[in-house]
Design a protein around this motif. Structure first.
Motif, mmCIF file in Angstrom:
data_model
loop_
_atom_site.group_PDB
_atom_site.id
_atom_site.type_symbol
_atom_site.label_atom_id
_atom_site.label_comp_id
_atom_site.label_asym_id
_atom_site.label_seq_id
_atom_site.Cartn_x
_atom_site.Cartn_y
_atom_site.Cartn_z
ATOM 1 N N ARG A 35 31.221 -28.717 -2.126
ATOM 2 C CA ARG A 35 30.059 -27.495 -2.144
ATOM 3 C C ARG A 35 28.853 -27.129 -3.591
ATOM 4 O O ARG A 35 28.628 -28.108 -4.014
ATOM 5 C CB ARG A 35 31.621 -27.154 -3.160
ATOM 6 C CG ARG A 35 31.335 -25.390 -3.266
ATOM 7 C CD ARG A 35 32.773 -25.208 -4.180
ATOM 8 N NE ARG A 35 33.907 -24.831 -3.319
ATOM 9 C CZ ARG A 35 35.327 -25.630 -3.926
ATOM 10 N NH1 ARG A 35 35.136 -26.535 -5.005
ATOM 11 N NH2 ARG A 35 35.982 -25.605 -3.452
ATOM 12 N N PRO A 36 28.245 -26.551 -2.339
ATOM 13 C CA PRO A 36 26.611 -26.737 -2.799
ATOM 14 C C PRO A 36 26.936 -26.484 -4.314
ATOM 15 O O PRO A 36 27.049 -24.972 -4.032
ATOM 16 C CB PRO A 36 25.930 -26.134 -1.445
ATOM 17 C CG PRO A 36 26.986 -25.790 -0.748
ATOM 18 C CD PRO A 36 28.007 -26.311 -0.878
ATOM 19 N N ASN A 37 25.402 -26.762 -4.926
ATOM 20 C CA ASN A 37 25.436 -26.209 -6.520
ATOM 21 C C ASN A 37 24.518 -25.107 -6.044
ATOM 22 O O ASN A 37 23.777 -24.723 -6.244
ATOM 23 C CB ASN A 37 25.163 -26.959 -6.997
ATOM 24 C CG ASN A 37 25.308 -26.881 -8.561
ATOM 25 O OD1 ASN A 37 24.478 -25.338 -8.523
ATOM 26 N ND2 ASN A 37 25.193 -27.201 -9.550
ATOM 27 N N ALA A 38 24.899 -23.642 -6.374
ATOM 28 C CA ALA A 38 24.388 -22.321 -6.569
ATOM 29 C C ALA A 38 23.342 -22.399 -7.349
ATOM 30 O O ALA A 38 22.255 -21.652 -6.869
ATOM 31 C CB ALA A 38 25.466 -20.912 -5.939
ATOM 32 N N ALA B 141 21.256 -24.526 -8.360
ATOM 33 C CA ALA B 141 20.068 -25.522 -8.575
ATOM 34 C C ALA B 141 19.634 -24.748 -7.464
ATOM 35 O O ALA B 141 18.465 -25.315 -7.089
ATOM 36 C CB ALA B 141 21.217 -27.092 -7.662
#
Lengths: 345, 345
Positions: B50-53, B55
């Motif tokens: 899950r992309p780290n929002a 970052a």
DNA sequence: TCAAGCTATTCAAACGTTTGCACTTTTTTC
DNA sequence: GAAAAAAGTGCAAACGTTTGAATAGCTTGA
């Protein structure tokens, strides 16, 4: 033109110091000379420095943000809960990010995902009417995400639940109607998959039993949507179909109760003389309608506040998740108004 | 135990590829072989990546979050606005972070600060009743922060305002009362520092003038708080002090109007026969009270939605700030109910 | 006089992404 | 068959902050 916010690096450059010194000076870390601290703070002030919370979040893997998932915002009770949440979160330095599911489980799931992406520190959830499978919540709990449920709470292991004493509220409301001489009390119940609906129905049933009044299944009717129109329709049908006319209505919520009231009036019945009515939630309008509607007050603000306290305490490790083996239950209060006052003192 | 979310690096390690390749593969960038893309996506799926929002926000200086500052959450109109905001924001992939000011300017200012710290992409504001100096907003505008005001809008340069046609709404309401034969119409007005109060008062005054009815200053009374109790108190006083008894009340909001209704009833006046009443906002309870309350519908949901559309368009540079030299005005609609229907057809 | 001990400061890595550029390796072209 | 082009991948820096470890410049004391 938006001027790029001043950063620690800018201050460092200005003062010919390193970023680490600036960081420590601003935080009053030991090992930085008083003189430097003073200079740094002055320059920070002058440059209108504002720490970048995003960078901080990345560094600390903490966002100081909690996610709130709620069925609807345009709902008196929930809006009071949100208010309580916001109040406590703000005072403890947390942000609140809010999504409404509109009672759709798909939105519930997708909200959880975006919130996870946003590195939320914890969740506060009141699930949708559609939600019958709690897998997506169980997974979160297992993975150790702090999560507190409020009002609509699931029956799953290790869930931390904050709720109102729906059973007692319903029991009180029903007992009150009985004490006012009403005997044939209809209950307009809530959606079947919500625990609160069962609890309220159980309170109603137990009150009848304890007062020696038989429970008639045909007197318990589901009013799932919870709008005045629905309540009105259901009541109309009951009034024209039941052989033995009811003399009171206990609504699972205020909307249903107000619908019942309108239907009774149209049917030529007087409230409270012929029919007594009590609602649940104590919405604002209860005291504004004629006759004013008796209702069970649910402490929404307190619930939001308490749930947030607990969540933040867990996040900050002030308390342990395992300390909660039973739900936190808040008291209701019966607000007696004219719609159910038949005995005048 | 919370398992650290899988990151791009984890996928890279797993596949013996570099982080950049993973990033590009996930985004379907050209220049990555189909085979690699497939493998990467599979592993990402498997690892529940899950992309780290956070970052992402740091990298892009964009948080995909908008900040909403509102006077109160427990307020029917505002809750409909929030709902509209949330709806549009969600559908366009933005988060909403919400704070309420409780009508305090200090909270307003501190909310702005925390939101700035959180690198919010834009602001949506309805300011507090206390706010009379708009310096803190002007500064934001000058610095180029996207900001859209709704409902309570400031009269400052370059502000983008979304509002309801309060003037026309009030004009319509007053004209309607006149058309029903009411002549001595009292206006319970709102707080003086809100533009909407002036607009509504102006609509009221103009309607009287245009119908050849003299405007009497003693018929315009401020009901600043906007609660039923206040409206009731004020009306009571008026009824007992005015030599020439009014025959209608136009409330700056529904709460004041309902207060006026209660006071009239207590005073033995019949609604609508003796006194006509019209409110403003069309709160839910309008149709539930007896007699049902006529009111001016304010499209809260549409306002929230529209304001958000505009804000996001500005953020995404689809439109230019300078395109807005005049406010965006939404139409109201008069909902005629029993409290003001004296002429029956 | 110089090792020891302070004090004040800096270095460098890390958090998880993205992206311009450089580098291989393969394929194409004449 | 060699040069050029294309395809696929990796390097490294950057976003703004924190923090353990290292360093420089002092003072102290025997």
């Amino acid at each position: 033109m938006k001027i790029g916010q001043a950063t620690i690096k800018d201050i460092a450059r200005e003062l010919n110091l390193s970023a680490s010194t600036i960081s420590r000076a601003l935080k009053d870390y030991p090992g930085i000379s008083e003189e430097t601290k003073k200079k740094v703070k002055e320059v920070a002030e002058k440059m209108n420095y504002r720490p970048n919370a995003i960078a901080l979040s990345l560094r600390k893997s903490r966002s100081f943000t909690i996610g709130v998932i709620i069925p609807e915002v345009v709902h008196f009770f929930f809006s009071t809960v949100i208010s309580g949440i916001e109040e406590v979160a703000f005072s403890r330095g947390y942000n609140v990010i809010l999504t409404q599911t509109n009672e759709k489980i798909e939105r519930e799931k997708s909200s959880i995902n975006t919130m996870l992406s946003n590195q939320i520190d914890g969740f506060m959830v009141s699930f949708s009417k559609e939600t019958e499978d709690f897998e997506h919540f169980s997974k979160l709990i297992e993975q150790g995400y702090p999560i507190v449920f409020f009002d609509r709470v699931p029956d799953i292991p290790h869930a931390i639940n904050v709720m109102v004493d729906d059973y007692q509220g319903a029991y009180d409301a029903t007992s009150h109607l009985i004490s006012q001489g009403y005997q044939k009390i209809v209950h307009l119940s809530g959606p079947k998959n919500l625990k609160i609906s069962h609890e309220r129905a159980r309170g109603y049933t137990d009150a009848l039993k304890n007062h020696g009044i038989p429970v008639r299944p045909e007197y318990i009717v589901e009013s799932a949507v919870g709008t005045p129109d629905e309540g009105k329709e259901i009541t109309k049908k009951l009034l024209s179909s039941l052989p033995d006319l009811p003399d009171a209505f206990f609504g699972n919520n205020d909307m249903a109760a107000v619908g019942a009231m309108l239907a009774c009036k149209e049917h030529g019945l007087r409230v409270p003389e012929d029919v007594g009515i009590v609602g649940f939630s104590n919405w604002q309008f209860c005291s504004m309608i004629d006759p004013s509607l008796s209702s069970v007050f649910q402490p929404g603000f307190a619930m939001g506040a308490k749930a947030t306290e607990v969540l933040l305490d867990i996040i900050e490790k002030k308390i342990d998740v395992d300390d909660f083996n039973s739900p936190i239950v808040l008291e209701t209060e019966l607000m007696v108004r004219n719609s159910s006052k038949r005995i005048f003192k």
